[in-house]
Scaffold this motif. Sequence first.
Motif, PDB file in Angstrom:
ATOM      1  N   LEU A 275      11.580 -39.799 -25.372  1.00 23.15           N
ATOM      2  CA  LEU A 275      11.049 -39.955 -26.514  1.00 23.15           C
ATOM      3  C   LEU A 275      10.088 -39.066 -26.964  1.00 23.15           C
ATOM      4  O   LEU A 275       9.320 -38.341 -26.336  1.00 23.15           O
ATOM      5  N   GLU A 276       9.672 -39.007 -28.269  1.00 21.77           N
ATOM      6  CA  GLU A 276       8.852 -38.292 -29.350  1.00 21.77           C
ATOM      7  C   GLU A 276       7.987 -39.091 -29.899  1.00 21.77           C
ATOM      8  O   GLU A 276       8.286 -40.163 -30.657  1.00 21.77           O
ATOM      9  N   PHE A 277       6.674 -38.810 -29.542  1.00 20.30           N
ATOM     10  CA  PHE A 277       5.376 -39.431 -30.482  1.00 20.30           C
ATOM     11  C   PHE A 277       4.940 -38.386 -31.310  1.00 20.30           C
ATOM     12  O   PHE A 277       4.244 -37.454 -30.850  1.00 20.30           O
ATOM     13  N   THR A 278       5.024 -38.816 -32.826  1.00 19.46           N
ATOM     14  CA  THR A 278       4.406 -37.849 -33.666  1.00 19.46           C
ATOM     15  C   THR A 278       3.550 -38.442 -34.559  1.00 19.46           C
ATOM     16  O   THR A 278       3.820 -39.646 -34.731  1.00 19.46           O
TER      17      THR A 278
ATOM     18  N   PRO B 217       2.976 -32.999 -31.714  1.00 22.20           N
ATOM     19  CA  PRO B 217       3.747 -34.063 -30.945  1.00 22.20           C
ATOM     20  C   PRO B 217       3.790 -34.072 -29.350  1.00 22.20           C
ATOM     21  O   PRO B 217       3.479 -33.164 -28.794  1.00 22.20           O
ATOM     22  N   ILE B 218       3.962 -35.249 -28.707  1.00 23.77           N
ATOM     23  CA  ILE B 218       4.090 -35.375 -27.518  1.00 23.77           C
ATOM     24  C   ILE B 218       5.516 -35.876 -27.007  1.00 23.77           C
ATOM     25  O   ILE B 218       5.921 -37.017 -27.874  1.00 23.77           O
ATOM     26  N   TYR B 219       5.918 -35.504 -26.012  1.00 25.92           N
ATOM     27  CA  TYR B 219       7.225 -35.817 -25.617  1.00 25.92           C
ATOM     28  C   TYR B 219       7.058 -36.587 -24.260  1.00 25.92           C
ATOM     29  O   TYR B 219       6.450 -36.031 -23.343  1.00 25.92           O
ATOM     30  N   PHE B 220       7.638 -37.558 -23.870  1.00 28.81           N
ATOM     31  CA  PHE B 220       7.793 -38.315 -22.930  1.00 28.81           C
ATOM     32  C   PHE B 220       9.169 -38.665 -22.315  1.00 28.81           C
ATOM     33  O   PHE B 220      10.183 -38.551 -22.976  1.00 28.81           O
TER      34      PHE B 220
ATOM     35  N   ILE C 248       6.195 -40.488 -18.704  1.00 25.35           N
ATOM     36  CA  ILE C 248       5.677 -39.337 -18.144  1.00 25.35           C
ATOM     37  C   ILE C 248       5.739 -38.234 -19.137  1.00 25.35           C
ATOM     38  O   ILE C 248       6.645 -38.112 -19.453  1.00 25.35           O
ATOM     39  N   GLU C 249       4.656 -37.542 -19.471  1.00 27.42           N
ATOM     40  CA  GLU C 249       4.804 -36.557 -20.406  1.00 27.42           C
ATOM     41  C   GLU C 249       5.729 -35.523 -19.850  1.00 27.42           C
ATOM     42  O   GLU C 249       5.628 -35.046 -18.843  1.00 27.42           O
ATOM     43  N   THR C 250       6.220 -34.716 -20.694  1.00 28.86           N
ATOM     44  CA  THR C 250       7.128 -33.719 -20.411  1.00 28.86           C
ATOM     45  C   THR C 250       7.064 -32.845 -21.435  1.00 28.86           C
ATOM     46  O   THR C 250       6.400 -32.737 -22.641  1.00 28.86           O
ATOM     47  N   GLU C 251       8.070 -31.849 -21.539  1.00 25.51           N
ATOM     48  CA  GLU C 251       8.010 -30.522 -22.541  1.00 25.51           C
ATOM     49  C   GLU C 251       9.387 -30.795 -23.254  1.00 25.51           C
ATOM     50  O   GLU C 251      10.142 -31.232 -22.808  1.00 25.51           O
TER      51      GLU C 251
ATOM     52  N   MET D  25      13.238 -31.804 -21.745  1.00 25.38           N
ATOM     53  CA  MET D  25      13.995 -33.188 -22.091  1.00 25.38           C
ATOM     54  C   MET D  25      14.318 -33.646 -23.343  1.00 25.38           C
ATOM     55  O   MET D  25      15.156 -34.735 -23.329  1.00 25.38           O
ATOM     56  N   PHE D  26      13.537 -33.329 -24.479  1.00 19.25           N
ATOM     57  CA  PHE D  26      13.926 -33.888 -25.732  1.00 19.25           C
ATOM     58  C   PHE D  26      15.239 -33.207 -26.185  1.00 19.25           C
ATOM     59  O   PHE D  26      15.383 -32.060 -26.507  1.00 19.25           O
TER      60      PHE D  26
END
Length: 324
Positions: A198-201, A213-216, A235-238, A242-243
């Motif tokens: 998922l993406e958090f924006t 944005p933060i990607y998990f 878990i945070e990712t790039e 992942m997205f």
Amino acid sequence: PDWVIEDVCEKDSVIDIYGAPKSGKSFVAVDMALNITLGRDWHGHKTVKHPVIYLAGEGLRGIARRVKAWEHYYEANTNNADLFISDRGVRFLDQKDHKLLIDHIYEIHDEIGEVGMIFVDTLARNFGAGNENSTEDMNLFIERVDDLKNTFKSCIVLVHHTGHNANGRARGSSVLPAAVDAEFAVKRQKDDDEDMQLEFTQTLVKDGNNIKPIYFKFQEIALPGHDDITSGVLIETEKEHMFVDDKVVLTATEDKIAELQQLIAQNTDTDPIQVWVKHSDITKVFSGVKESTIKQRLKRLREENRVHWESGKGYQSKKFDEIK
């Protein structure tokens, strides 16, 4: 600013975290709450340790399991943390329920100190006997939320669903986005059968600039001592790792159908417009991708009318339509 999470949320404010059902927004909220109550950085953003109240409108059991999974993964202990999780939702539109909540927070405030954040998860389950689409009811809800904010100078976090036909905005009356100081969207990739990513924006900020944005990715966790019960953590990712951009994967699937159609036509000396590509043939060319994911992509191509499909025959690309 009096930050609770630096550059994300400050005290004496109201923020909205919204997303489609099962998008992972509650996992984001739990992750925030636990880092704040322990004073740990939240994915590159410093926090100020504060007591946290979590109004678990969708059930204490589910939130408690997520807390245990988070503790296990991050090797943390929240037994002595100032985290207070309700055993039910609060009916904000009900004056008696609202007063009861105020009284409980005063008890925590007097005994432990200023409450940094109050999570309302979800808005719908804590709304009460009213209609989210009603301007009058939503105005009353916001009035009660503002009362919490003004009384305790806390950051109030509203966890909220998107509308059925409006995934780009929070559900309900337009009064809501006008009343918050910041909004954040949680978007889950469209390949729902793949591992959850998922993406958090940030979609709104009244003062300042949006955060990056933060990607998990979602990590399933078997709860210690209960191998048959699982929950999970984010878990945070790039992004590039992942997205997945769903527009890209849908176009790739569409192109692959056309390629298969062309290849079969060449091998059988047939016009491509006479060739139908079977589901099994499409699955074979996407090695490493779950069959259920391919099925999901094909379903979306049909729904968006981007391919021809007939039961018992298979799929055709519309790229050959002009040949007809």
